[in-house]
Structures are given as C-alpha cells and as structure tokens.
Design a protein around this motif. Structure first.
Motif, PDB file in Angstrom:
ATOM      1  N   THR A 204       5.906   3.608  -2.702  1.00  7.57           N
ATOM      2  CA  THR A 204       4.332   3.364  -2.747  1.00  7.57           C
ATOM      3  C   THR A 204       4.030   1.952  -2.807  1.00  7.57           C
ATOM      4  N   SER A 205       5.072   1.005  -2.943  1.00  4.74           N
ATOM      5  CA  SER A 205       4.757  -0.554  -2.930  1.00  4.74           C
ATOM      6  C   SER A 205       6.087  -1.023  -2.281  1.00  4.74           C
ATOM      7  N   LEU A 206       5.942  -2.415  -1.436  1.00  6.73           N
ATOM      8  CA  LEU A 206       6.833  -2.858  -0.907  1.00  6.73           C
ATOM      9  C   LEU A 206       7.824  -3.481  -1.921  1.00  6.73           C
ATOM     10  N   ALA A 207       9.038  -3.237  -1.723  1.00  6.51           N
ATOM     11  CA  ALA A 207      10.003  -3.888  -2.491  1.00  6.51           C
ATOM     12  C   ALA A 207      10.526  -5.120  -2.127  1.00  6.51           C
TER      13      ALA A 207
ATOM     14  N   ALA B 193       2.314  10.488   3.979  1.00  9.26           N
ATOM     15  CA  ALA B 193       1.404  10.484   2.907  1.00  9.26           C
ATOM     16  C   ALA B 193       2.127  10.437   1.576  1.00  9.26           C
ATOM     17  N   ASP B 194       3.502  10.561   1.300  1.00  8.57           N
ATOM     18  CA  ASP B 194       4.070  10.435   0.191  1.00  8.57           C
ATOM     19  C   ASP B 194       4.097   8.722  -0.104  1.00  8.57           C
ATOM     20  N   ASN B 195       3.997   7.963   0.756  1.00  9.65           N
ATOM     21  CA  ASN B 195       3.926   6.485   0.482  1.00  9.65           C
ATOM     22  C   ASN B 195       2.530   5.972  -0.199  1.00  9.65           C
ATOM     23  N   LEU B 196       1.296   6.844  -0.097  1.00  8.71           N
ATOM     24  CA  LEU B 196       0.151   6.481  -0.527  1.00  8.71           C
ATOM     25  C   LEU B 196      -0.212   7.155  -1.801  1.00  8.71           C
TER      26      LEU B 196
ATOM     27  N   THR C 299      -6.533   5.970  -1.489  1.00  7.17           N
ATOM     28  CA  THR C 299      -7.040   5.312  -0.060  1.00  7.17           C
ATOM     29  C   THR C 299      -7.043   3.818   0.088  1.00  7.17           C
ATOM     30  N   GLU C 300      -7.142   3.180  -1.138  1.00  7.90           N
ATOM     31  CA  GLU C 300      -7.165   1.798  -1.254  1.00  7.90           C
ATOM     32  C   GLU C 300      -5.939   0.990  -0.599  1.00  7.90           C
TER      33      GLU C 300
END
Length: 90
Positions: free
Chosen positions: A59-62, A81-84, A87-88
């Motif tokens: 969900t955030s870039l390592a 979709a799992d990565n979000l 909506t921001e």
C-alpha cells in the motif's frame, strides 16, 4: 614493414575503440528492454524466505522497490485494488 606496423596499430586502436563503445550499446539495449517491462506490485514482503507465502498487500512504495524502479528504468507498474487503502492514494 612500416606500413604493416601502421596497419596493426590502427586495427588495434579500432578494436579498442569498438570494445570501449560496446558496453554503452549494451546499456542502451538494457534501458530499451526495461522500458518495455511492467512489474506486478500486488504483494511485497521484505523477508525472502521460500517457506513464507507473502500475501501482504503493498500500500506504500518500499525503498527497495523505489530503488529498483530508479535503477532499472522499468516502463511501469501494475497496481491492484489491494494496493489502495483509500481514494487519495490514486
């Protein structure tokens, strides 16, 4: 004899130049291939243990992945979709 030595020196010089130019051509080819690749960033686990089944959604870039993108110049990433989380993030 002088002409033969001159030809040998010129051919050695051309061989050296062509060998020196080749790595940059290989690097350009690597960059062009990397631009065609898109990586799936659905899951990411820092531990690379084969017995571990990694199902942790990214969900955030390592930092490791940011370095990978920067160093290789890949063309893009695929997010799911799992990565979000919200909506921001989009």
């Amino acid at each position: 004899m002088f002409l033969r030595n001159k030809v040998l020196v010129i051919s050695a010089l051309l061989t050296t130049i062509s060998c020196a130019v080749k790595p940059s051509a290989d690097m350009q080819l690597r960059q062009l291939v990397a631009q065609k690749l898109m990586l799936d960033f659905r899951y990411f686990c820092k531990d690379d243990r084969p017995e571990q089944n990694c199902t942790t959604a990214l969900t955030s870039l390592a930092p490791e992945l940011a370095d990978l993108i920067t160093d290789t110049g890949i063309g893009g990433v695929v997010l799911f979709a799992d990565n979000l989380d919200n909506t921001e993030q989009m």
